[in-house]
Scaffold this motif. Sequence first.
Motif, PDB file in Angstrom:
ATOM      1  N   ALA A 179     -13.889 -29.710  21.032  1.00 28.08           N
ATOM      2  CA  ALA A 179     -14.423 -28.985  22.183  1.00 28.08           C
ATOM      3  C   ALA A 179     -15.446 -27.964  21.707  1.00 28.08           C
ATOM      4  O   ALA A 179     -15.333 -27.406  20.603  1.00 28.08           O
ATOM      5  CB  ALA A 179     -13.309 -28.290  22.951  1.00 28.08           C
ATOM      6  N   LEU A 180     -16.429 -27.715  22.547  1.00 27.97           N
ATOM      7  CA  LEU A 180     -17.502 -26.770  22.255  1.00 27.97           C
ATOM      8  C   LEU A 180     -17.702 -25.863  23.454  1.00 27.97           C
ATOM      9  O   LEU A 180     -17.642 -26.309  24.602  1.00 27.97           O
ATOM     10  CB  LEU A 180     -18.804 -27.534  21.963  1.00 27.97           C
ATOM     11  CG  LEU A 180     -20.115 -26.733  22.031  1.00 27.97           C
ATOM     12  CD1 LEU A 180     -20.214 -25.797  20.833  1.00 27.97           C
ATOM     13  CD2 LEU A 180     -21.326 -27.674  22.077  1.00 27.97           C
ATOM     14  N   SER A 181     -17.947 -24.589  23.182  1.00 29.48           N
ATOM     15  CA  SER A 181     -18.262 -23.649  24.263  1.00 29.48           C
ATOM     16  C   SER A 181     -19.249 -22.617  23.731  1.00 29.48           C
ATOM     17  O   SER A 181     -19.042 -22.032  22.665  1.00 29.48           O
ATOM     18  CB  SER A 181     -16.992 -22.949  24.762  1.00 29.48           C
ATOM     19  OG  SER A 181     -17.279 -22.097  25.846  1.00 29.48           O
ATOM     20  N   ILE A 182     -20.339 -22.414  24.458  1.00 32.52           N
ATOM     21  CA  ILE A 182     -21.348 -21.437  24.072  1.00 32.52           C
ATOM     22  C   ILE A 182     -21.729 -20.616  25.302  1.00 32.52           C
ATOM     23  O   ILE A 182     -21.953 -21.166  26.381  1.00 32.52           O
ATOM     24  CB  ILE A 182     -22.582 -22.116  23.445  1.00 32.52           C
ATOM     25  CG1 ILE A 182     -23.592 -21.053  23.002  1.00 32.52           C
ATOM     26  CG2 ILE A 182     -23.216 -23.135  24.364  1.00 32.52           C
ATOM     27  CD1 ILE A 182     -24.705 -21.610  22.140  1.00 32.52           C
ATOM     28  N   GLY A 183     -21.748 -19.293  25.143  1.00 29.08           N
ATOM     29  CA  GLY A 183     -22.034 -18.419  26.270  1.00 29.08           C
ATOM     30  C   GLY A 183     -22.906 -17.250  25.872  1.00 29.08           C
ATOM     31  O   GLY A 183     -23.020 -16.906  24.684  1.00 29.08           O
ATOM     32  N   ALA A 184     -23.529 -16.648  26.865  1.00 29.50           N
ATOM     33  CA  ALA A 184     -24.382 -15.486  26.630  1.00 29.50           C
ATOM     34  C   ALA A 184     -24.256 -14.533  27.807  1.00 29.50           C
ATOM     35  O   ALA A 184     -24.081 -14.959  28.953  1.00 29.50           O
ATOM     36  CB  ALA A 184     -25.834 -15.910  26.455  1.00 29.50           C
ATOM     37  N   SER A 210     -19.928 -25.740  28.350  1.00 27.91           N
ATOM     38  CA  SER A 210     -18.715 -26.157  27.661  1.00 27.91           C
ATOM     39  C   SER A 210     -18.582 -27.668  27.721  1.00 27.91           C
ATOM     40  O   SER A 210     -18.886 -28.290  28.740  1.00 27.91           O
ATOM     41  CB  SER A 210     -17.471 -25.522  28.294  1.00 27.91           C
ATOM     42  OG  SER A 210     -17.530 -24.125  28.246  1.00 27.91           O
ATOM     43  N   ASP A 211     -18.122 -28.215  26.625  1.00 24.83           N
ATOM     44  CA  ASP A 211     -17.782 -29.633  26.550  1.00 24.83           C
ATOM     45  C   ASP A 211     -16.331 -29.678  26.097  1.00 24.83           C
ATOM     46  O   ASP A 211     -16.021 -29.342  24.945  1.00 24.83           O
ATOM     47  CB  ASP A 211     -18.694 -30.345  25.555  1.00 24.83           C
ATOM     48  CG  ASP A 211     -18.499 -31.850  25.570  1.00 24.83           C
ATOM     49  OD1 ASP A 211     -17.660 -32.330  26.353  1.00 24.83           O
ATOM     50  OD2 ASP A 211     -19.173 -32.541  24.788  1.00 24.83           O
TER      51      ASP A 211
END
Length: 890
Positions: free
Chosen positions: A633-638, A653-654
């Motif tokens: 799983a991947l999650s990137i936020g700003a 998010s994946d």
Amino acid sequence: MLFKLLIPLLAWLIWFGGVAFATTDHQFNLPKATLQQRLLDIAAQSGWQLSAAEIPDNISVEQITGRYTLEQVLLTSFQQAAYDFSLDPEQQRIFVTPKKLESAQHFERIIVTGVSGKNRSILNSSISITQLASLQLEKQTPYSSAEALKNITGFWVEDSGGETNNNVAPRGLRGGEGFRFISLMEDGLPVSYDGIWGDFFLRPDLTHQAIEAVRGGSSGIFTVNGPAAMVNYIGRRGSENPFNLVKVSQGLSYDYTRFDGVFSGALNDEWFYTVGGFYRTSDGIREPGYQSDLGGQVSARLSWLTDAFELDFSYKHLNDKTSFYAPLVMQNSGEIRELASLPYDDGTLLSDDLRSLTFFTPEGRVQRDLEDAQQTRLNSYTLLFNTPLFEHVNLSNRTRFSSLNNDLYTLMNLGNQTIVDATSRLQHADITEFKRHFANSALRPRYLRYSDNTLVANPATLNGNGLVTASYPLYSRYKQQQLVNHFSVDYLDAQWSLTLGHIYARSDFDELPLDKWLGALLTDVKHQPERLDIVLVDGQENVIANFTEQGFLSYAGPVYLSGSGLSQSHSLYANIDWQLTENLRVDLALRDEHLNLTSTLLEGAKSYTYSSKATYSHYLPATTLRDSFTQNALSIGANYQIGDAMAIFARYSDAFEMPRLINYGNGLGWAKSEEERVQQDFGQPIRLALGEVGLRYQTADWQFSGALFETKFDPLPLTVYRGAATTQQAVSINTQTRGLEFEFDYQYSPALQFRAIGVWQDAGFYGIPKQLPQSEFNGNQITRTPELQLRLTPEYKAGPITAAITWSYVGKRYSDIANRFALPAYQTWDLFTELAINEQLSAQLEVKNLTNALGLTEGNPRDDLSHQEAIFYARPIFGRTIKLSLSYQF
């Protein structure tokens, strides 16, 4: 009745005890001073002790001279200050704490769910999160876990099943999946690894300090099998300021009594405690003729807090039974409405006549009692540990061992074709074939009530609707021991932080909750129905032969499955949180999970051992399957913060949901052919892609949080029942949902505030394989999921009285993939009022569904992919309920 008599007596005793100390006058001579000095003077002149943290010197209060009660002089002194006080008459002590944040400032609250790093507030986070604080939970104890989530935008809540076994759908998932794709958590640990029947084992009570709900975002990283959302119930930790609250609730419109309580405080400077729980008894909103809800839970928490570490140990015991409310028979003749003799607001197809039955099973003759309902037993032990290892390094470990048990027994409906005209049912082929066994051609089929052995005079006028139906007894057992451990190490620097974690979950099922269908019963269609036998009578109406026996059409339902299993999951994750500039903050997280599954299945085999009707008499040889899965799983936020009042955030998010142990048993048991049987396995992980862009803005008077979001399920498997005589059908479908959700709070004045939440979403099916005839439904609205939901609550305070009314709107939905069976939009009104009798005692009145509106949360989920019938099964929301509560805080 005893509880109803005790309530006014208890209220009088509490009132007398609370008022006795408050009405004692003291002579006060208090000069103008700072608030800190004023409190010291009040303590000295009243003889009471003072417990308060340091208060800033810039808060001043005017002179007070004269005879006042202690409560009066404190209220006057705190009139313009952001502090609250409480009085302990036994210790003669005044406790002063900062005032609980009003809604207009709650963006500054520190959150602990779905984030890492330090001091992450709602405003500077990059996730969609809602926090329900303790004050809201104390005033309105939710009827169920599902009902509590109605206060969170982005969720479609179907809470018409009772206190447990409900459905909550996050951001475009169709209704009817339980809490699937949502991780229900308590103190940061999932209640169950795979989420099966999670709300059985997590009940809201006063020991919960807050509820934090994350939609999408980082939920696929910091928990397991919660790719679409995580809901974290945060337990109350004791402190040096005692908090004690008891609450008694009594239903005025139906039989319901509930006791809630929490007691917390300090044992010494380092040890703190919290003890609490609830006990409830009820005949149910849809009263079946016997006691349906009985039991409660108790929990204890002991905290050891030092400068070197924090250690919490918690124990919880739950023993409770709750009814499950299956759909009712409704009619659609231009508009959806109830049937004669079966009211939509409090009617049920359970009854005392159907209560105690004997079944033939592979385990032998077994008696089941509907009063046992859904019996849940839980014992859990939780250990939370946190310590700073070095200047920048912090270590945390959370572990919980749980014994989870649930026995579910109820009567269900299957396809709508089981609702038939009573007169025509006597002409069906099975009855005609039965008559051929008898030489006397003059024999006629009639209905015989099993309860009193009387013949039904005219089936066409039976209960005013002329219908009969088949009910299907269903038993399922859930028994597992579970160990969950979450270990993490944080490196915290001035501008960035790094979190490394490991989540281990072991679930050992002695019994998996697989379907055990126990037969079919013929009943009439009314509130609290009765069993009917179809018999053959001669000209003198003497019963010659029985087609059914004690109402049983069959002693064997569609399947009878029993299984056990073991799952072991290891997850490794890393999350970096980086303050790139003064305004810009980004975070990136990865999780890798490896899962091993082992499941053994036993299938019931049919025979005619006990009677001429089919029964499940023994098990077929056991089959076992083992498999393993690995997913990432991947999650990137700003988050970009524009001053102190505004922030914009974005996240992609994946994530994934792992296969579940029950998939193998259900798939094998419901297979249509030997070819399908050999193909059955646990299935494959389900991938989700989630994106969102949001805005938060707050002023001194109002705040707004909103997000545009997109959710993709690839694929989303749908299981379709086709009634008792045929098998299930599984269809895998891609879905896409785009929507807008928002939360808005406005503090117009100290007396008037307003809250609104809502979600609009375009949720559609896509990717139905072209070789299937259902491919024509690509682009249709996802079943049971409304496009629009709104919830508006104005609240007014006038002296000791608080009144709030909530208007809720649920948009149009469809019961079937073909979008032919529409579930109309509906709206409800809920009323809440509170009277503060004194500093400690208050009374609350709650009226749910004030106008007794008819709304359907679902059509018939056990019917075909495409259906549109004039008479059908559907589950309506509860009718108007009225509840009175008394709360005593000390």
